[in-house]
Write a protein that holds these residues in place. Structure first.
Motif, mmCIF file in Angstrom:
data_model
loop_
_atom_site.group_PDB
_atom_site.id
_atom_site.type_symbol
_atom_site.label_atom_id
_atom_site.label_comp_id
_atom_site.label_asym_id
_atom_site.label_seq_id
_atom_site.Cartn_x
_atom_site.Cartn_y
_atom_site.Cartn_z
ATOM 1 N N PHE A 194 12.857 40.357 2.117
ATOM 2 C CA PHE A 194 12.405 41.555 2.826
ATOM 3 C C PHE A 194 13.460 41.964 3.839
ATOM 4 C CE2 PHE A 194 10.834 37.988 5.321
ATOM 5 C CZ PHE A 194 11.105 38.356 6.627
ATOM 6 N N ALA A 257 3.255 43.260 0.381
ATOM 7 C CA ALA A 257 4.167 42.428 1.175
ATOM 8 C C ALA A 257 3.499 41.113 1.556
ATOM 9 C CB ALA A 257 4.619 43.185 2.418
ATOM 10 N N TYR A 267 8.534 35.886 7.588
ATOM 11 C CA TYR A 267 7.865 37.184 7.421
ATOM 12 C C TYR A 267 6.685 37.307 8.372
ATOM 13 C CZ TYR A 267 5.133 41.004 5.557
ATOM 14 O OH TYR A 267 4.413 42.170 5.440
#
Length: 317
Positions: A194, A257, A267
């Motif tokens: 990401f 996500a 994350y």
């Protein structure tokens, strides 16, 4: 007697001026609608036969461009500085976004949004219809102002500078964020990762925030020229904002996500630190809670079966 029956010469001349103006005003709104829905119909037919989605975003952007070109061609010298400004900003946005999306879809090989529907003409048609509605509603304030070109009320005002500034801020943010993420995804070694650099350090969806800003900027430019029921054109920026924030934008990307990276502490820290939309400002109503690690179970294993997160679902971003 002539005056009583409405045949007074001056009154006839006045009426003669009014009727063509009203017809032209109605005809632009109608012509834009016909062009909009017509182009989506053609696009749907071509893509349904070819069973491809690669021209979807191209037709969306081309529709914005075509409607602005129609206004420029049909109004010509009758357009005021404000109408020309509005045509320019819409064309700038559509040309930039359209070219970016076309390059991206051919570079990446396709758009996973449509994998389940592009082989079904009926289901595929729904997406094309929604695109036509999106185009028309988004352009509504601009169309109202262009319609006023023969009726006055379109002089430049101080608020136009404010609106243009908001548009340029949003346009710049969207452009930079799109390019940063595209380069990140294309770089070797970033597959499955990401992005948390560039503008993405300050917002998890800076491109969406830029898109919202620029259409609010267009609306601010239009407001002084709107009258009566035309103020319903506020539906344009509200529609774009709501679509991205609550329907086809942020909610979908946040869920995907979480499925892909929800077990990664990096994350989870990024999500806790970086606002979902507005840079430096957390908005609890838009934030999606991250499940505790103990509740994710085999989420990491499942993530391998999850498609790459959609970059821009349903709204041509």
């Amino acid at each position: 007697r002539r005056a009583f029956f409405g045949n007074h010469p001056s009154r006839s001349r006045h009426d003669g001026r009014k009727r063509p103006r009203e017809v032209k005003m109605r005809s632009l709104l109608l012509s834009a609608a016909v062009l909009d829905f017509g182009l989506q119909l053609v696009g749907w037919a071509i893509c349904s036969v070819a069973k491809t989605e690669k021209f979807y975003d191209m037709f969306g952007s081309a529709t914005f461009i075509s409607i602005m070109v129609l206004a420029l061609v049909t109004r010509g010298a009758a357009l005021s500085a404000k109408q020309l400004l509005l045509c320019a900003v819409v064309l700038l946005w559509a040309l930039r976004l359209g070219s970016f999306l076309v390059v991206r879809v051919f570079k990446t090989g396709g758009d996973r949004r449509f994998d389940a529907v592009k082989t079904s003409p009926g289901k595929f048609a729904v997406y094309w219809f929604l695109q036509s509605v999106w185009v028309y509603v988004t352009l509504l304030p601009t169309l109202f102002v262009l319609n006023a070109s023969l009726g006055g009320g379109t002089a430049l005002a101080w608020s136009d500078s404010l609106g243009l500034s908001v548009f340029l801020l949003g346009f710049g943010m969207e452009t930079i964020a799109d390019l940063q993420k595209f380069k990140f995804k294309m770089a070797a070694g970033n597959e499955g990762r990401f992005i948390s650099s560039g503008l993405w350090r300050f917002s998890r969806h800076p491109n969406y925030f830029g898109e919202m800003l620029l259409w609010w900027g267009v609306y601010v430019i239009c407001v002084p020229s709107l009258h009566g029921a035309q103020h319903l054109a506020c539906l344009s920026p509200l529609f774009v904002t709501s679509l991205l924030a609550f329907v086809s934008g942020i909610p979908i990307l946040e869920r995907q996500a979480d499925k892909k990276w929800g077990t990664q502490q990096a994350y989870r820290d990024y999500k806790a630190k970086v606002p979902v939309l507005i840079p430096f400002l957390h908005t609890p109503g838009l934030e999606s809670p991250t499940a505790p690690l103990e509740e994710t179970g085999d989420m990491e294993a499942q993530a391998g079966a999850v498609a790459e997160p959609l970059e821009e679902p349903l709204n041509q971003q």
